[in-house]
Design an enzyme around this catalytic site. Structure first.
Site, mmCIF file in Angstrom:
data_model
loop_
_atom_site.group_PDB
_atom_site.id
_atom_site.type_symbol
_atom_site.label_atom_id
_atom_site.label_comp_id
_atom_site.label_asym_id
_atom_site.label_seq_id
_atom_site.Cartn_x
_atom_site.Cartn_y
_atom_site.Cartn_z
ATOM 1 C CG PHE A 68 -1.978 -1.006 1.233
ATOM 2 C CD1 PHE A 68 -3.274 -0.683 0.853
ATOM 3 C CD2 PHE A 68 -1.709 -2.316 1.604
ATOM 4 C CE1 PHE A 68 -4.282 -1.645 0.849
ATOM 5 C CE2 PHE A 68 -2.701 -3.289 1.602
ATOM 6 C CZ PHE A 68 -3.991 -2.951 1.220
ATOM 7 C CB ALA A 69 2.167 3.569 -2.204
ATOM 8 C CD GLU B 80 3.198 -5.127 14.497
ATOM 9 O OE1 GLU B 80 3.755 -5.045 13.388
ATOM 10 O OE2 GLU B 80 3.633 -4.564 15.531
ATOM 11 C CE1 TYR C 151 4.623 4.578 5.160
ATOM 12 C CE2 TYR C 151 3.533 6.694 5.501
ATOM 13 C CZ TYR C 151 4.220 5.604 6.003
ATOM 14 O OH TYR C 151 4.535 5.558 7.339
#
Length: 249
Positions: free
Chosen positions: A41-42, A223, A46
């Site tokens: 994912f960008a 996470e 990012y």
């Protein structure tokens, strides 16, 4: 190697440099005619990492084998022409941006599970999710291929169980009971067979959404949910911290 742990208590291998023969594994893998997918994912700023990640992954990730790279981005216009190896394909998938980085992180699992159901299951045999702000400096080969694969966090490899960054609040769907937990896994690199990654991402996304309904945010977002899932669905293979090392260390 005798300087590191190479087997988990449930007898899954922990892959370190020097614990496998890549030539033998490459020959076995090629015979099976498999395709591996990589999701990344960008979003927002990012996009800056796209070129570094893609050029290094194109060179070092399962080199010589067929890899589909799925790049989710809200800035497709920032992607210059990237020269891919003949056996690799890049698919740019535009996505809607979210206002907060936590929302972006949370939505990863939901997006991956949705696309596995609608597209990826028909295109790849194995699927790995890797963070975009990573660069590969050495070959990552077919030694990573297995049914369900987690990567041990480089920051918490030597941390005692009671000090690992698990979510401990019992009201969270990501909670890990006191005294439990095997390793601490990074959400920056995980994967496995496309069917198992679908189960993982779907379960984690459901947990995230249930937490949200209850006004809870897990300690380390997706996470934390990943670690909960892998506690009760043991990985069949673990990647050592060498595979996702932080240069600050």
């Amino acid at each position: 190697r005798r300087d590191v742990l190479v087997l988990t208590p449930w007898l899954a291998p922990i892959v370190w440099e020097g614990t496998f023969n890549r030539d033998i594994l490459n020959a076995q893998y090629k015979q099976k005619n498999l395709v591996t997918g990589v999701v990344t994912f960008a979003l927002k700023t990012y996009w800056f990492f796209i070129e570094g990640f893609m050029s290094s992954a194109n060179k070092y990730f399962l080199a010589g084998h067929q890899v589909n790279f799925y790049l989710f981005t809200d800035n497709p216009e920032h992607i210059s022409h990237l020269q891919m190896a003949p056996e690799n394909q890049l698919f740019v998938i535009p996505v809607w941006n979210h206002s907060q980085w936590q929302d972006i992180s949370i939505s990863h699992m939901g997006i991956i599970s949705r696309y596995i159901r609608s597209q990826f299951q028909y295109e790849v045999d194995y699927l790995y999710s890797i963070d975009i702000n990573v660069q590969l400096f050495e070959h990552i080969g077919v030694e990573i291929i297995d049914t369900l694969v987690g990567t041990i966090s480089s920051w918490q490899y030597t941390t005692r169980r009671e000090r690992k960054s698990y979510e401990t609040r019992t009201e969270s769907q990501a909670a890990i009971p006191k005294g439990e937990g095997d390793f601490y896994y990074t959400a920056g690199f995980y994967g496995g067979s496309v069917a198992e990654v679908y189960k993982l991402t779907r379960a984690c996304f459901k947990g995230v959404m249930k937490d949200r309904e209850n006004g809870i945010e897990a300690r380390w977002h997706d996470e934390s949910h990943l670690n909960r899932y892998l506690l009760y669905h043991k990985p069949t293979r673990l990647l050592s911290p060498e595979y996702y090392w932080d240069e600050e260390l």
